[in-house]
Design an enzyme around this catalytic site. Structure first.
Site, PDB file in Angstrom:
ATOM      1  N   TRP A  71       0.819  -1.217   0.000  1.00  0.00           N
ATOM      2  CA  TRP A  71       0.000   0.000   0.000  1.00  0.00           C
ATOM      3  C   TRP A  71       0.848   1.259   0.000  1.00  0.00           C
ATOM      4  CZ3 TRP A  71      -4.501  -0.473  -1.867  1.00  0.00           C
ATOM      5  CH2 TRP A  71      -5.166  -1.688  -1.759  1.00  0.00           C
ATOM      6  N   ASP A  93      -1.160   6.541   6.446  1.00  0.00           N
ATOM      7  CA  ASP A  93      -2.285   5.705   6.028  1.00  0.00           C
ATOM      8  C   ASP A  93      -2.503   4.676   7.144  1.00  0.00           C
ATOM      9  OD1 ASP A  93      -4.018   3.842   4.975  1.00  0.00           O
ATOM     10  OD2 ASP A  93      -2.863   3.461   3.159  1.00  0.00           O
ATOM     11  N   LYS A 133     -12.138  -2.032   7.552  1.00  0.00           N
ATOM     12  CA  LYS A 133     -11.385  -3.047   8.272  1.00  0.00           C
ATOM     13  C   LYS A 133     -11.702  -3.019   9.771  1.00  0.00           C
ATOM     14  CE  LYS A 133      -7.716  -2.495   4.834  1.00  0.00           C
ATOM     15  NZ  LYS A 133      -7.919  -3.753   4.114  1.00  0.00           N
TER      16      LYS A 133
END
Length: 425
Positions: free
Chosen positions: A164, A234, A258
């Site tokens: 990511w 992030d 999540k």
């Protein structure tokens, strides 16, 4: 003739008293003879419509639910699902679902205001930070961040510790000069380079990290000191899993699917001195100042996700806040890592112990790919859902976010021990 229409009731484990099924019945008016409603003579007997409330019946007990180890969308707390289910048709007596009501009506405005207030209390967000509930998930922020924090160009530093972070780095290249300050690619993203080895740019517009890499299972255990340069993180896969010192960041962002709520939204926490100017090519929907000025409602927001996320914020506050949440997560992760490390190599964790994630636990089976396939097949049959590792790395991965109960981790650990016993490598 009697005409009956049944509206299915919510299927709940323990339905609250107000969860009722609507039974709509149309009867000839003469059926009410002697009960103050008497048919008049006519070619067609008039009818009267009555509504009968019936108690919802539990048809899907909680024991039928699987332990879902998916990396996202992930499992939500059962009590949150049940509350949302009970309110699905008629939210708090409004006669509407949250999915139907106007986002500018007083009922939804109250939902949105409470969600932000509860999040601020839960995290301890200072007044000089804006909270934005945005569509597009975390990936949209890969572009929005450079267009807000570097509107006139400049250099942005990136520390890439997994898939990511790599994607965020690649996207930012389109809008700003980027410097790869550090990466753990040479170790297959199994660790995090020491801050002392980072090659940071003096006067950089921001330094970007991914605080927890969902695929590789590496997690920052401390907030890196990058001086006066805004730190951007992030936090998609460890959002609200532990306390956050917001003051040490310029921007915190992440998708909610999540650890917080259903897919469809990102939450951005941004220091207010970093917004107000955007790149000329910045789309309207990516303008943080505009979204802040409109309280995240420049257009219709992701209403249902905001509502459900708000329920989760309230739950976490009742649990004792993020300190209590972190304690729970440490205990769950320790149980699983101990099982892996104590298996004499039958199960293997590829991640540097110093940076093992509390949220995403990848592991392989020392017996090889065929044994892994058998493990995953039998685990799924045992009610342990989505343990297959990401397609880019293979193996297995257990995502044990906030909503995963200790019982779920224990069930997995017991299954792993039994599988090892029955399938010697």
């Amino acid at each position: 003739p009697l005409r009956v229409r049944l509206v299915p009731a919510p299927r709940l484990r323990d339905p609250p008293p107000h969860a009722m099924a609507a039974l709509s019945v149309t009867l000839p008016a003469r059926a009410f003879a002697g009960k103050k409603v008497v048919s008049k003579t006519s070619a067609r007997a008039p009818t009267r419509r009555v509504a009968v409330a019936t108690r919802a019946v539990a048809t899907e007990p909680a024991t039928e639910r699987k332990f879902n180890f998916s990396a996202g969308p992930a499992m939500l707390p059962l009590d949150i699902l049940e509350e949302a289910q009970a309110d699905m048709i008629n939210y708090k007596g409004t006669g509407m679902s949250v999915m139907e009501m106007s986002h500018r009506g007083k009922d939804f405005m109250k939902i949105a205001a409470e969600a932000e207030a509860d999040l601020r209390e839960l995290v301890g967000i200072p007044d000089n930070y804006k909270v934005l509930f945005l569509q597009g998930g975390a990936s949209s922020q890969f572009a929005a961040i450079p267009m807000n924090l570097a509107p006139k160009g400049g250099v942005a530093d990136f520390v890439v510790t997994g898939a990511w972070g790599k994607k965020a780095f690649a996207e930012a290249k389109k809008y700003v000069d980027v410097n790869l300050a550090a990466t753990s690619a040479d170790s297959n993203f199994s660790t995090i380079p020491p801050v002392s080895e980072w090659k940071l740019t003096p006067g950089a517009k921001f330094v970007h990290i991914c605080s927890n890499e969902t695929i590789g299972g590496v997690e920052f255990k401390d907030v890196p000191d990058v001086g006066d340069v805004p730190l951007v993180a992030d936090m998609s896969s460890n959002y609200l899993s532990k306390p956050i010192d917001v003051k040490k960041y310029g921007v915190i962002y992440g998708g909610v699917q999540k650890n917080i709520g259903p897919a469809g939204m990102a939450i951005v926490i941004v220091r207010d001195d970093l917004i107000g100017e955007v790149a000329d090519a910045c789309p309207t929907m990516f303008d943080y100042q505009l979204m802040a000025d409109n309280e995240s409602m420049y257009n219709t927001p992701p209403c249902w996700t905001m509502y459900t996320s708000g329920l989760v914020f309230k739950k976490l506050l009742k649990m004792g806040g993020l300190e209590a949440v972190e304690k729970m997560n440490i205990e769950k992760a320790a149980m699983l890592y101990d099982a892996i490390d104590g298996s004499d190599g039958y199960y293997v964790s590829p991640v540097d112990k110093k940076y093992r994630s509390l949220m995403n636990v990848p592991f392989t089976l020392g017996g090889g790919e065929d044994l892994e396939k058998k493990f995953l097949k039998e685990a799924n049959a045992a009610g342990l859902e989505s343990l297959k590792g990401h397609r880019s790395v293979g193996g297995a991965r257990a995502s044990i976010y906030n909503a995963m109960p200790m019982e779920g981790v224990k069930t997995l650990v017991d299954f792993m021990a039994e599988f090892k016993k029955n399938n010697p490598a």
